[in-house]
Design an enzyme around this catalytic site. Structure first.
Site: not given
Length: 330
Positions: A11, A130, A160, A237
């Site tokens: 979720t 990331c 984010s 990014h």
């Protein structure tokens, strides 16, 4: 061959994106099981036209799960406790947290860079940070051609990357509401601070990039430094990467290597204002590279600008690509 798949942290921002990517890429799923914390258990999540009830992540529910591959995006503490339980159950875990990345017995995989490493797992595969993922996708073809000696990373990372609360801080900040996630307002601001500071003045995010790059490229001799910053951008990014090579490098030769690289899109036409930007990368799975130019201050130096969607290629898509390697056997 269809597989039984579990998504842990289903979720959350990355978990939901994992489900989206699984659907988009038509991943061969037989049974799908969704796990989350107790606060999210019982919620219904739609996937490919069917509703699935989210289960609480408990030891008993894991033991009763038939998953062959589990995609984790629930944080290091959850991964430390539950990833070994899935592995003991005969499931291969692909974990998005930092828990296992530097464990010598756990492969750290970016499919465009070191796909063979995925098959040397003991039930757990680590998904890199990331900012590291997009960097090494761009660096690999250059490393193969010229051999990298030194890397200087400067990153400009979207909110984010800090999850839903990071996005909320940016939106609240535009209205003058104080931040809850970040130590200072992020709206109209830049924070040279991602993750916690260590005693040497680096942040853990910076050390992740340094150590993970060496592990993925398989070269502990690489000299690397990094400065990571949070910027008021929703998704995507951006990274300025300065590279010093052992071999002479030219802009034309570097562009040739990058254009032939898997997962890379070259956007490099400065005379017509063409260069990678977060707005263009958002919602896409490729790594965009531009502003390619020789570094005039050193021999064999190069500057590149690298942009990618941090939630997709930087997390969810990379994890799904690793799962595809396992299914396809290559």
């Amino acid at each position: 061959m269809n597989k039984n798949i579990a998504v842990v942290g289903a979720t959350g921002l990355v978990g939901r994106t994992m489900l989206m990517v699984l659907s988009e890429r038509k991943f061969p799923i037989n049974n799908l099981t969704l796990f989350a914390s107790a606060s999210s258990a019982g919620k219904s999540v739609e996937f490919m036209g069917k509703n699935y009830v989210v289960q609480e992540l408990t030891e008993n529910n894991v033991k009763n799960c038939d998953a062959e591959i589990a995609l984790f995006s629930a944080g290091s503490d959850v991964s430390k406790r539950f990833a070994p339980l899935f592995a003991q159950n005969g499931c291969v875990v692909i974990d998005n947290s930092s828990q296992w990345r530097m464990d010598k017995s756990v492969p750290l995989v970016v499919p465009e860079v070191n796909p063979q490493a995925a098959f040397k797992n003991n039930g757990i595969i680590a998904n890199p940070n990331c900012s590291t993922i997009q960097a090494v996708v761009a660096l690999k073809p250059l490393h193969d051609k010229y051999k990298i000696k030194r890397i200087v990373y400067s990153t400009y990372q979207a909110v984010s990357g800090a999850g839903k609360m990071g996005l909320q801080d940016l939106e609240d900040g535009e209205k003058g509401v104080p931040p809850k996630k970040f130590p200072h307002p992020i709206a109209h601001n830049i924070l040279p601070h991602i993750d916690v500071f260590t005693d040497d003045g680096y942040t853990k995010e910076e050390l992740k990039m340094i150590n993970e790059t060496r592990k993925i490229l398989g070269d502990e001799s690489l000299r690397i430094t990094a400065t990571t910053a949070r910027v008021p951008v929703h998704y995507g990014h951006s990274e300025s990467i300065n590279i010093e090579f052992y071999s002479p490098v030219t802009r034309e030769g570097a562009l040739e290597a990058l254009r032939g690289a898997n997962g890379v899109i070259v956007c490099d036409d400065p005379q017509n204002n063409v260069y990678p930007m977060p707005l263009d990368a958002a919602g896409r799975d490729q790594v965009f590279v531009g502003r390619v130019r020789q570094d005039m201050s050193v021999e064999n130096g190069l500057n590149i600008w690298v942009v990618a969607d941090n939630i997709r290629k930087g997390a969810a898509t990379n994890a799904v690509q690793i799962a595809e390697l396992l299914v396809n056997g290559k």
